[in-house]
Each structure stands twice: as C-alpha cells, then as structure tokens.
Motif scaffolding. Structure first.
Motif, PDB file in Angstrom:
ATOM      1  N   GLU A 122       0.958  64.804 -12.927  1.00 49.22           N
ATOM      2  CA  GLU A 122       2.401  64.859 -12.695  1.00 49.22           C
ATOM      3  C   GLU A 122       3.019  66.074 -13.381  1.00 49.22           C
ATOM      4  OE1 GLU A 122       4.097  62.445 -10.852  1.00 49.22           O
ATOM      5  OE2 GLU A 122       2.124  61.593 -10.431  1.00 49.22           O
ATOM      6  N   THR A 148       2.368  66.867  -3.704  1.00 50.43           N
ATOM      7  CA  THR A 148       2.194  65.447  -4.014  1.00 50.43           C
ATOM      8  C   THR A 148       3.497  64.643  -4.047  1.00 50.43           C
ATOM      9  OG1 THR A 148       2.387  65.769  -6.408  1.00 50.43           O
ATOM     10  CG2 THR A 148       0.193  66.015  -5.430  1.00 50.43           C
ATOM     11  N   SER A 150       5.436  64.790  -6.675  1.00 50.01           N
ATOM     12  CA  SER A 150       5.729  64.606  -8.096  1.00 50.01           C
ATOM     13  C   SER A 150       7.015  65.355  -8.454  1.00 50.01           C
ATOM     14  CB  SER A 150       4.575  65.126  -8.946  1.00 50.01           C
ATOM     15  OG  SER A 150       4.922  65.163 -10.320  1.00 50.01           O
ATOM     16  N   CYS A 279       1.145  54.754   0.699  1.00 50.64           N
ATOM     17  CA  CYS A 279       0.337  54.833  -0.523  1.00 50.64           C
ATOM     18  C   CYS A 279      -0.466  53.550  -0.741  1.00 50.64           C
ATOM     19  CB  CYS A 279       1.223  55.111  -1.733  1.00 50.64           C
ATOM     20  SG  CYS A 279       1.909  56.784  -1.783  1.00 50.64           S
ATOM     21  N   TYR A 291      -3.486  61.196  -3.731  1.00 50.58           N
ATOM     22  CA  TYR A 291      -2.961  62.076  -4.777  1.00 50.58           C
ATOM     23  C   TYR A 291      -1.466  61.859  -5.029  1.00 50.58           C
ATOM     24  CZ  TYR A 291      -7.308  64.767  -4.741  1.00 50.58           C
ATOM     25  OH  TYR A 291      -8.617  65.157  -4.847  1.00 50.58           O
ATOM     26  N   SER A 292      -0.850  60.956  -4.306  1.00 53.74           N
ATOM     27  CA  SER A 292       0.596  60.734  -4.429  1.00 53.74           C
ATOM     28  C   SER A 292       0.898  59.303  -4.842  1.00 53.74           C
ATOM     29  CB  SER A 292       1.302  61.022  -3.096  1.00 53.74           C
ATOM     30  OG  SER A 292       1.205  62.375  -2.738  1.00 53.74           O
ATOM     31  N   ALA A 301      -0.012  62.755  -0.188  1.00 54.12           N
ATOM     32  CA  ALA A 301      -1.158  63.662  -0.109  1.00 54.12           C
ATOM     33  C   ALA A 301      -2.451  62.881  -0.308  1.00 54.12           C
ATOM     34  CB  ALA A 301      -1.037  64.760  -1.165  1.00 54.12           C
ATOM     35  N   HIS A 335      -3.254  72.987  -6.475  1.00 54.74           N
ATOM     36  CA  HIS A 335      -4.551  72.479  -6.012  1.00 54.74           C
ATOM     37  C   HIS A 335      -5.646  72.743  -7.040  1.00 54.74           C
ATOM     38  CE1 HIS A 335      -3.665  71.103  -1.892  1.00 54.74           C
ATOM     39  NE2 HIS A 335      -2.660  71.955  -1.985  1.00 54.74           N
ATOM     40  N   LEU A 338      -5.373  70.115  -9.575  1.00 54.81           N
ATOM     41  CA  LEU A 338      -5.822  68.827  -9.053  1.00 54.81           C
ATOM     42  C   LEU A 338      -7.311  68.836  -8.710  1.00 54.81           C
ATOM     43  CD1 LEU A 338      -2.830  68.076  -6.641  1.00 54.81           C
ATOM     44  CD2 LEU A 338      -3.262  66.975  -8.852  1.00 54.81           C
ATOM     45  N   SER A 340      -8.653  70.417  -6.280  1.00 52.42           N
ATOM     46  CA  SER A 340      -8.643  70.188  -4.835  1.00 52.42           C
ATOM     47  C   SER A 340      -8.907  71.491  -4.092  1.00 52.42           C
ATOM     48  CB  SER A 340      -7.275  69.631  -4.413  1.00 52.42           C
ATOM     49  OG  SER A 340      -7.001  69.889  -3.054  1.00 52.42           O
ATOM     50  N   ARG A 345      -1.488  66.387   4.011  1.00 50.75           N
ATOM     51  CA  ARG A 345      -0.148  65.966   3.593  1.00 50.75           C
ATOM     52  C   ARG A 345       0.552  65.269   4.750  1.00 50.75           C
ATOM     53  NH1 ARG A 345       3.989  70.561   2.074  1.00 50.75           N
ATOM     54  NH2 ARG A 345       4.120  70.663   4.348  1.00 50.75           N
TER      55      ARG A 345
END
Length: 370
Positions: A122, A148, A150, A279, A291-292, A301, A335, A338, A340, A345
C-alpha cells in the motif's frame, strides 16, 4: 462488449455531458480569441466551467483553475513549471509515468528525487513523511494508484510535512470518485483527468493550484490577451493556456462536475459494492493472485498464474467481449515494487452492473482453469 477499462477512459457518460459536448461542436466559436458576441459567449461559458470546477474541489481561485488537455499536461505544468535544479522532491514508487518521466528529466537538471516504498503493498503516508528533509521543496503523490487502487492518507501527509513543503497531487484516478477538498487537505496543486471519474470527454483536464505555487508555462503561444507582448502574460489563467481552448471538452467537464455534485456519494457506494464482489470472488478463484482490496476507485488488479497479462486481456476481449487492460499501466516502479511483470486491471464505474461483474469473474475463472 462489456467495458471494464474505466481507469484508462470512462466508457460511459451522463446524458448532460454528451449533450453539452454535442451542442458545443454544432456551434462553436473560439473562446476569448475574438471580440464578437459568439466568442465572448463561449468565453463566459468557459469561465462558468472554471468556477464550477474550482468550487467542486474547493480550490483557491478561479484564475488558478487552468484547463489542460489531460492530467499529464497538468502534471507537467505543476512539476516542470515549478521545480528547478537544486530542489529536492519526495514522491512514491506508485506514481504514473506522467509524474516519473518529468521528474526523470528534471533529475538531469539537478533535481534530487526520493522514492517512498510501499508498505505491505500500500501507499503509506509515514513512508513518505520520513523521507522529507529541510531541503525538500515538494511532495508529489498520487491520490489513488492506477494499478491497484491503493490510496494514501493525504491529510496525514500534509500534517507530517513542514508548512513550507508544497503538496502536489495526481488526481487522475481519484477525482470524481471521492470528495477532494484542496484547502482542507492543504493540497497546493491538483492535476485532474477529465475523461475518467470526472465523466468528461477525452481532451479534458485541469490544474488547480494555490497562491504558494506560481508555475511557469511549459507551452508558449497565443492567449488572446497582451498580443503585443512577445512573452507570455504574467497573470493566470492566460499564462498557462496557450492556443485555442478545447471548448467541447471544457463544457463536458463542467457538466460532469455538476452531475457528480449530486451523485458522487451514490456512485461511490456502488463502486465499492462492485469492487468488493470482484475482490471476494477472485480471491477464491484458483490460479488467480489478487493485488487489490475493495476500493472507491473501481480498480481491481490480478494475475493469472499461468498466463501473461496482455495475453489474458486479449483473450478476454476476443473470446468473451470483455474490455480490460493488461500490462504495466505506465507505472513501472509500482510493478517492480509488487514483483510483477504485468497485471490484468479490471476497472469499473458506477455505470457498470453486478451482472457484468459476474460475467468477468466467470470468464477469468475459465481462463485460470485453462
């Protein structure tokens, strides 16, 4: 097609926005560039939209509400028009390239840039604040991650940094989704994307800024004022609005703000409900990494563990008629943070429905099984 790419461009517009843009295109003079009645009437409408937008965000001045063609231009003005060699800037790894690339250019001119890391995936206010030093000129932060969803606690950031430090915010993914009060949160500059949550058409955007910020122009040309002067005017908004204004885009943005003034709370409740469903459902789907978290910005995401994100997005489009976005989303450091190499998305708006969300979950589940 089922449209879930609203974080790139809002796919649905209220009737008032469409009607305003269409009317402007049917009969459109050049606002303020001529002295005849039609030009002046368009200029008055532009001023009315400027006032609407300033009031919507509780900005500091109508004159310091400048129209741009998108959020990227607004950020370039705020960043490149304000910072200079020797300045220190604190930003985050969650930023979009519309922040990262101007800062990268300024680094070559002697601007020192610090990047706050994520905390548990976050954007964290405390991670930003602890990088600020007596040398820091500005903190630049997104109000919501375009990857994400965030979102940092802006009031905590403002309270934790010295009064002398400018707070510049990228509102591309947040504006129109939540109420943003510039003065209450001590935001010195807010960059706005008109074509996303604000419900305007493409080509609309704005920069709102306080008296503590006096950005120099990054574009030079005609303004309709002080035409004898070979330099740009020294007053706003003319100083930052070179060339013909996009009248249809501006009036669409004004109508979008008016619509949201009455509907932003209901829209936020619906978007939170939709992202919560997505989610919760995707978290239970085997072969999917999420990821969200449920959020007000409509962004979910995910990654299919057995398929590259761009390929998954292509198959969702071709086989299921579902529009999403795969890849890095112009946010490479996010990314990297993360771990990634690209994500899918799914981005919803208040104009999407639960039935559409159920269909995208079913489609992703089938791809994950394959």
């Amino acid at each position: 097609m089922i449209y879930f790419d609203n974080a790139a461009t809002g796919g649905f517009k209220p009737d008032g926005v469409i009607n305003a843009a269409a009317a402007a295109m049917k009969f459109c003079a050049n606002p303020g560039r001529s002295g005849h009645k039609l030009s002046l009437a368009c200029l008055e409408r532009v001023y009315a939209c400027r006032k609407i937008l300033c009031d919507f965000f509780n900005g500091y001045s109508y004159d310091r509400t400048v129209f741009t063609k998108n959020c990227t231009e607004a950020l370039n003005i705020a960043i490149c028009g304000t910072l200079k060699g020797g300045d220190e800037v604190v930003t985050t790894v969650a930023e979009h390239n519309s922040v990262l690339r101007p800062l990268e250019r300024l680094k070559a001119q002697g601007v020192n840039v610090k990047y706050a890391p994520l905390k548990d995936g976050e954007i964290d206010a405390d991670e930003i604040v602890k990088l600020v030093t007596p040398k820091t000129r500005a903190v630049i932060v997104t109000l919501a991650s375009n990857v994400t969803g965030s979102a940092p606690d802006v009031s905590r950031i403002r309270a934790g940094i010295p009064d002398s430090v400018l707070l510049i915010c990228d509102g591309a993914q947040a504006c129109g989704h939540v109420t943003i009060d510039m003065q209450a949160n001590g935001i010195d500059a807010l960059a706005v994307a008109g074509h996303k949550g604000m419900l305007g058409i493409q080509g609309s955007g704005a920069l709102l800024f306080s008296e503590r910020l006096n950005p120099a122009p990054v574009l030079f040309g005609g303004t309709g004022s002080e035409s004898f002067n070979l330099n740009m005017p020294d007053f706003y908004p003319d100083r930052l609005e070179s060339g013909t204004l996009s009248y249809p885009a501006i009036v669409s943005l004004g109508e979008g703000a008016l619509y949201l003034s009455e509907n932003i709370t209901a829209n936020a409740e619906k978007i939170l409900k939709l992202t919560s469903y997505l989610c919760d459902s995707l978290l239970k789907t085997e072969g999917v990494k999420l990821y969200s978290k449920p959020n007000l910005y409509g962004i979910v995401a995910l990654k299919l563990q057995s398929m590259q994100s761009e390929i998954a997005a292509y198959r969702l489009s071709e086989e299921y008629s579902i529009c999403v976005r795969g890849g890095l989303h112009c946010a490479p450091l996010m990314h990297e943070a993360l771990s990634s190499d690209g994500l899918i998305r799914v981005s919803v708006s208040a104009f999407n429905g639960m039935n559409e969300c159920e269909q995208v979950v079913a489609a992703i589940s089938q791809l994950a099984e394959q």
